[in-house]
Design an enzyme around this catalytic site. Structure first.
Site, PDB file in Angstrom:
ATOM      1  N   HIS A  27     -71.631  48.426  16.747  1.00  0.00           N
ATOM      2  CA  HIS A  27     -72.314  49.215  17.784  1.00  0.00           C
ATOM      3  C   HIS A  27     -73.575  49.888  17.238  1.00  0.00           C
ATOM      4  CE1 HIS A  27     -69.025  48.768  20.690  1.00  0.00           C
ATOM      5  NE2 HIS A  27     -68.218  48.916  19.649  1.00  0.00           N
ATOM      6  N   ASN A  34     -65.523  49.632  26.346  1.00  0.00           N
ATOM      7  CA  ASN A  34     -66.419  48.478  26.353  1.00  0.00           C
ATOM      8  C   ASN A  34     -66.657  48.019  27.785  1.00  0.00           C
ATOM      9  OD1 ASN A  34     -66.623  48.288  23.513  1.00  0.00           O
ATOM     10  ND2 ASN A  34     -64.754  47.067  23.384  1.00  0.00           N
ATOM     11  N   HIS A  82     -65.155  59.587  19.296  1.00  0.00           N
ATOM     12  CA  HIS A  82     -63.857  59.477  18.615  1.00  0.00           C
ATOM     13  C   HIS A  82     -62.752  59.484  19.676  1.00  0.00           C
ATOM     14  CE1 HIS A  82     -60.491  60.001  16.052  1.00  0.00           C
ATOM     15  NE2 HIS A  82     -60.444  61.318  16.043  1.00  0.00           N
TER      16      HIS A  82
END
Length: 707
Positions: A68, A141, A332
């Site tokens: 990413h 995603n 996170h």
């Protein structure tokens, strides 16, 4: 006596033929499964082998993200419209009076920061919610499933996807030996690879992508009752993609295509928005599903469990500084708020360690949470102290918990101070042997891959066939190609046969011995399910999520030269602009372009400085003199040829071109319903309606049938 050096022992075999070991040389019997409490239970912190592997992987590159790395971000808001207090006590999902700030980062996965926006790749879709109770990160995603089931295999997956180690080639591409070697030996990747070979992997825009939480999370209500959920985001503009040839050309013409598209539209006030929803997986629903909801390689089709849309997310402000915000933002999955908790999904369990650990390598300090983009909007009170790049300057003398220093306050735990409104992990019974073993409910890798392929439309299946043929055609090791054809033969024999014919190879009958051997290292028993009738789910297609009534923010190239029809052009401009689309005038040179009535208009771009691939459609402006010049200009002709090849709708203004049965007199481009003549009074409206369909796929299917 001669000086003795520490030479490697001749028996120290580093060729891979010896036993698999840890970095400390200890032989490892299982490198595929995390240590957990029971085969479906949570991962155990004591798993030093997993921690060694993921720790080493997390620190391989600095300061660029390992995955990413290339991204774009924007600020916005989330507004709840349908509260769900029966599922969660999280304020952002229960209080409709709140407006929660968000920062969203979109990204490609494989490429470096300097790579293109348009590779065939998964796209990251990560959201940071700045709630009143702290930060909640939804790290997902644009594809609802993932390659692997257990996070211990993530370093191997990424190593295989990245450029090959000796040559650093290819960049931002999966069409090479190492990825397909890995995928052919790890059949659990089969479902995700099907999505990767579909049009989902080459989106038209970040603004036109779905978002998925991927992992199964848990919502916890006021009574402490937990419910498994999947998060979804559906774009208001619909889901749209480009075709592969177009994606490759965009990469050459404008590698910043997606980043620029997002930035420009926010600057223009075309704020992209998504509906956020949840699939609620009650115990009854989980019992009825024939797959494990903790398996990240599986998707729950909307037809089986409908999505409950509960709020709207809008992006309305670009970053002030790319590095300070988009590059330094730290997501996170363990950034949770009261009312949201994790599940025992083994991929998620590993991410909970990996993401936090990664920030130390990327941002260089445990104080990354104090950077403005990562700082919560709610106050923080604890005794975390010192460390590199500390921003806060504590002025109290009590730096331990508990303390009774009268000169400084001591925050009490929420369970004491406010009746237990703080974060509490969901109480659940955990039993099982301590072992390295994957649940047998994770062992079916092919049923959903087959369902996905058979659910696609005719054009969707063709594009998957083309993608496999291209990708495997780039693989130079024939045994790898043959091995992956074996996986395709288990998913769908017709797909395997088509791809095998294009590769000049026989279609295998089932999996290779190497694939089965690898799979059995993970599962004691490894089933290969035979083909049988499977349901199909339209919700798995791109077309299902593409609305048929909007052309907002579409970009149309108007090709014109001296002598163009001004009245017709202005009529088209008014018709498209009123529907939210953008018409740009392209000519052979900058400056003013004279119309047939003597008036002039400023050219937005020249044929040389832009390209057909960067537009959603092309309009050949009317006027005999203009059309004659445009259709003899090689660069302008390429606009029409590419638009035709990429199945775009093309508007033809009044003039000689409109009279031809073949576009540009080329018999390989017969006029079809995707070519819209502007002869009738409602010609503009007909073109606008055609644009809302995005592409005229029948053109490509018809061309295929002629071959």
């Amino acid at each position: 006596m001669a000086h003795q050096t520490n030479r490697p022992d001749p028996q120290d075999d580093r060729t891979g033929k010896g036993p698999f070991t840890s970095n400390q040389g200890a032989p490892i019997s299982d490198d595929f499964n995390t240590l957990r409490a029971g085969s479906r239970g949570p991962a155990l912190l004591e798993d030093f082998l997993f921690r060694e592997k993921i720790f080493h992987f997390d620190h391989e590159r600095i300061p660029e993200r390992v995955v990413h790395a290339r991204g774009a971000g924007a600020h916005g808001t989330f507004r709840l419209h349908t509260p769900i207090p029966e599922l969660t006590r999280a304020g952002l999902f229960t209080d409709t009076q709140r407006e929660t700030e968000v920062f969203v980062r979109f990204s490609t996965v494989v490429g470096s920061r300097g790579s293109t926006d348009l590779p065939r790749d998964v796209r990251g879709f990560a959201i940071k919610f700045y709630t009143q109770e702290g930060i909640f990160d939804l790290v997902g995603n644009n594809i609802p499933v993932f390659f692997i089931q257990d996070a211990i295999n993530f370093p191997d997956l990424v190593h295989s996807l990245k450029p090959e180690e000796r040559s650093e080639i290819p960049q931002a591409a999966s069409a090479h030996n190492t990825f397909w070697d890995f995928a052919s030996l790890m059949p659990e990747t089969a479902h995700m690879v099907m999505w990767l070979m579909s049009d989902r992997a080459i989106p038209r825009s970040y603004r036109m992508m779905q978002g998925f939480g991927v992992n199964t999370l848990k919502l916890v209500n006021q009574n402490g009752e937990g419910t498994l959920v999947k998060f979804h985001l559906k774009p208001t503009l619909g889901v749209h993609s480009v075709v592969w040839d177009e994606a490759q050309k965009i990469s050459g013409k404008n590698p910043d295509f997606h980043r620029e598209d997002l930035w420009d539209n926010i600057e223009k006030g075309n704020f992209p928005s998504w509906e956020l929803g949840v699939q609620v997986i009650t115990a009854e629903v989980e019992e009825q599903l024939d797959f494990d909801v903790l398996d990240a390689t599986k998707v729950i089709p909307e037809e089986l469990v409908p999505i409950r849309f509960i709020g709207t997310m809008e992006l309305n402000r670009n970053p002030t500084n790319f590095f300070s915000e988009t590059e330094q933002v730290a997501f996170h999955p363990g950034h949770l708020v009261p009312g949201i908790d994790v599940s025992d999904d083994p991929l998620l369990q590993g991410r909970l360690f990996s993401y936090l650990d990664t920030q130390l390598s990327r941002l260089g300090s445990p104080n990354f949470h104090e950077l403005p983009i990562n700082r919560p909007k709610s106050p923080t009170r604890n005794f975390r102290r010192e460390g590199a790049m500390r921003h806060d300057i504590p002025d109290d003398s009590g730096n331990y918990n508990p303390h009774s220093d009268p000169k400084s306050a001591c925050p009490f735990l929420s369970s004491i101070l406010n009746g237990g409104q703080g974060f509490r992990s969901h109480h659940q019974e955990v039993t099982g042997e301590k072992l390295r073993k994957r649940s047998a409910t994770f062992s079916d890798h092919f049923t959903q891959a087959a369902i996905f392929y058979r659910s696609q439309t005719a054009i969707g299946q063709k594009h998957i066939q083309d993608a496999f043929s291209f990708e495997l055609g780039k693989v130079t090791r024939e045994e790898v190609r043959t091995r992956y054809l074996g996986i395709l033969s288990v998913i769908d024999t017709s797909l395997a046969s088509t791809v095998a014919t294009r590769l000049g190879l026989p279609a295998p009958e089932g999996l290779s011995e190497e694939t089965v051997m690898t799979a059995r290292q993970i599962f004691e028993e490894y089933p290969v399910l035979p083909e049988h009738d499977q349901p199909t789910y339209p919700s798995l297609t791109v077309e299902y999520h593409a609305p048929s009534n909007s052309i907002a923010t579409r970009r149309i190239a108007a090709l014109a030269a001296e002598g163009f029809d001004m009245e017709e052009y202005l009529g088209m401009q008014q018709a498209l602009t009123s529907l939210g689309a953008e018409l740009l005038l392209l000519g052979p040179h900058f400056g003013q372009l004279r119309a047939s009535n003597g008036e002039g208009l400023n050219v937005d771009h020249t044929f040389l400085t832009m390209d057909s691939a960067l537009f959603d459609s092309v309009y050949l402006v009317g006027g005999p003199q203009s059309q004659q010049k445009v259709t003899t200009d090689l660069q302008a002709k390429a606009y029409l040829e590419d638009a035709y090849k990429h199945n775009k709708f093309i508007a033809i203004g009044s003039g000689p071109v409109q009279q031809s049965s073949n576009l540009l007199g080329n018999s390989s481009m017969p006029v079809d319903e995707g070519i819209v003549p502007l002869v009738s009074p409602d010609g503009f409206e007909l073109f606008a309606k055609a644009l809302s369909m995005h592409r005229y796929w029948s053109r490509e299917l018809a061309a295929t049938q002629k071959i």
